[in-house]
Write a protein that holds these residues in place. Sequence first.
Motif, mmCIF file in Angstrom:
data_model
loop_
_atom_site.group_PDB
_atom_site.id
_atom_site.type_symbol
_atom_site.label_atom_id
_atom_site.label_comp_id
_atom_site.label_asym_id
_atom_site.label_seq_id
_atom_site.Cartn_x
_atom_site.Cartn_y
_atom_site.Cartn_z
ATOM 1 N N TYR A 1 1.036 -1.311 -0.159
ATOM 2 C CA TYR A 1 -0.010 -0.439 0.299
ATOM 3 C C TYR A 1 1.002 1.491 0.105
ATOM 4 C CZ TYR A 1 -3.252 -3.351 1.934
ATOM 5 O OH TYR A 1 -4.447 -4.529 2.185
ATOM 6 N N VAL B 1 -5.726 9.433 -0.778
ATOM 7 C CA VAL B 1 -6.104 8.907 -0.575
ATOM 8 C C VAL B 1 -7.510 8.195 -0.522
ATOM 9 C CG1 VAL B 1 -6.842 7.397 2.088
ATOM 10 C CG2 VAL B 1 -5.028 8.767 1.817
ATOM 11 N N TRP C 1 -9.362 6.540 7.911
ATOM 12 C CA TRP C 1 -8.105 7.090 8.613
ATOM 13 C C TRP C 1 -7.940 8.775 7.628
ATOM 14 C CZ3 TRP C 1 -2.298 5.541 8.221
ATOM 15 C CH2 TRP C 1 -1.504 6.049 9.031
ATOM 16 N N SER C 2 -8.234 7.987 6.981
ATOM 17 C CA SER C 2 -7.975 9.662 6.030
ATOM 18 C C SER C 2 -8.856 10.755 6.178
ATOM 19 C CB SER C 2 -7.637 9.406 4.228
ATOM 20 O OG SER C 2 -8.690 9.550 3.804
ATOM 21 N N ALA D 1 -8.031 4.823 -2.181
ATOM 22 C CA ALA D 1 -8.177 3.260 -0.950
ATOM 23 C C ALA D 1 -10.267 3.304 -1.002
ATOM 24 C CB ALA D 1 -8.233 4.028 0.303
ATOM 25 N N PHE E 1 -1.421 0.167 9.608
ATOM 26 C CA PHE E 1 -0.987 1.712 9.603
ATOM 27 C C PHE E 1 0.056 1.522 10.592
ATOM 28 C CE2 PHE E 1 -6.161 3.416 10.677
ATOM 29 C CZ PHE E 1 -6.800 2.837 9.169
ATOM 30 N N LYS F 1 -0.100 4.200 1.740
ATOM 31 C CA LYS F 1 0.855 5.330 3.005
ATOM 32 C C LYS F 1 1.582 6.524 3.039
ATOM 33 C CE LYS F 1 0.987 0.541 4.563
ATOM 34 N NZ LYS F 1 2.548 -0.171 5.503
ATOM 35 N N PHE G 1 -7.627 2.478 5.607
ATOM 36 C CA PHE G 1 -7.434 3.459 5.156
ATOM 37 C C PHE G 1 -7.908 5.085 5.118
ATOM 38 C CE2 PHE G 1 -4.194 0.455 4.020
ATOM 39 C CZ PHE G 1 -3.062 1.471 4.455
#
Length: 522
Positions: free
Chosen positions: A44, A121, A135-136, A125, A200, A48, A132
């Motif tokens: 990824y 992202v 998370w973004s 993703a 992560f 990342k 991800f």
Amino acid sequence: MTINKLKRTAICFSLLAAFSCTDNFEEINTNPEGATTGQIEQDYNNIKSLFKPSFSRMYISDITWQYQIQQSLQADAWSGYMITPVPFGPLNNYDYALNPGWNYYAWDVAYLDVISNMYKVKQRAEGKFDQFYAWSLIIKVAQMQRITDMYGPAVYSKFGDLGAVLYDSQKDIYTQMFKDLDFAVEELTKRVNAGEASSFKGTDLSVYDGDYSQWIKYANSLRLRMAMRVVKADAALAKTEAEKAVSHSIGVFKTNSDVMNVKPSVNLEVIDVMSHSWVGLFMGADMQSILGGYEDPRIAKYWNTAEITPGQYASVRTGVTYPSGTSYAKFSQTGPRTKNGLVTWMTTAEVYFLRAEGALRGWNMGGTGKELYEAGIAASFEQNGVSGAAAYSADNTKKALDYVDPLFPANNTPAVSKVTVAWGTTNEENLEKIITQKWIATYPDGQEAWSEFRRTGYPKLFRIANNKSGGVISTELGVRRLPFAQTEVANNPKGVESGVAVLGGPDNGATRLWWDVNKANF
């Protein structure tokens, strides 16, 4: 000390449609059909790599002069935390003659370095690697909460559009941010419950080291902060979102191991550099008044004693006239708190104070207002490595000190904060105590402290000594927002026009934001 020159390479604008003129136009403006075998094999990395800038640029912890422009020359002073000891010319935020050459920078950095990467992202993703994407969304919301609380209307739903990019109202931004947190928390909770190993690790530059549960706690705590911010604009929404955050199975911050600290990739303590290397950032008068009056042991963690008053503290009042560039050079500079190599995005103490206010309003916060208030004080004491929280919390005598300028008595002024620390009797009194203690615990994040001051009127801060806004900004009320970025005015005028249309007033520093409602706290 003079302000470092802004040296910026030319950026293709409109800023918020900047993707239309980037070198990787096709990559950004085309949704990838799916990850290739090569992308999967590189673990990824194409996703990342987009996160790293967010950790250093959210609070600009890697370039000192940029942090100075983004926050130090505005919210850090308006919150009463810290002030420069010298003037910076005829247009100076400290005396409310707002400088457009300073006030665009927070906007530019947020969109170019954080929001743009989180948008990429999303493209790479969403629907494929939703851990991800979740998370973004948390990071995007954390950044946008800061930006909308500075400017009001901003670009959120239309980000990435070509041509003129229209602004969302602040109400709509908050509504969408809550929805984005819904997706993020649900997605990561599902993965925690399934026992999934974190994707992560190695990318996460916070102290969480990729722990999904810790990011869920941060998202829930951020939701709680946002819920309280809108309480005077939409009390029902605030209650719903606050109780949702606290009642979640993983919940909010409860111990200091939960504190959201980031380890910047460049170990540069920007506040310490400004204060000591540049001799350009000193204790604000409100800090000395309140912490000194309470005999608060955290004062020695936040500030050094002054050369001008050996063994004691000396502070600078906001908006004073500086007789010379060195008049205040021997006053109190920053202490150990800003010299630990970490940038704090949110503390456990703040979360307890948010819950204490919620309990005060009759919400289900998992404790009484008094219990949660005293837990917040205890958490802040522990975080800063000082003792005596119980005795401090029980003190019903000590109050803020009058401000005394050891060099220029004309700047002296009586204390404006009158509350003691111990839990009181009325809701309004206890709210003032909660916000005053939150203000102490939130240091050095002047942006969050300034927002809470605008929302509640607390803590009561000294009025500036010289208001040079030409009657635009009230000395009593202070600056309520930043005018829209000059880069946007020049390059996205229709966007700015759409923002002004939903702002509710002129594009200046006196117009209140959506949540900054001119009514009583209760």
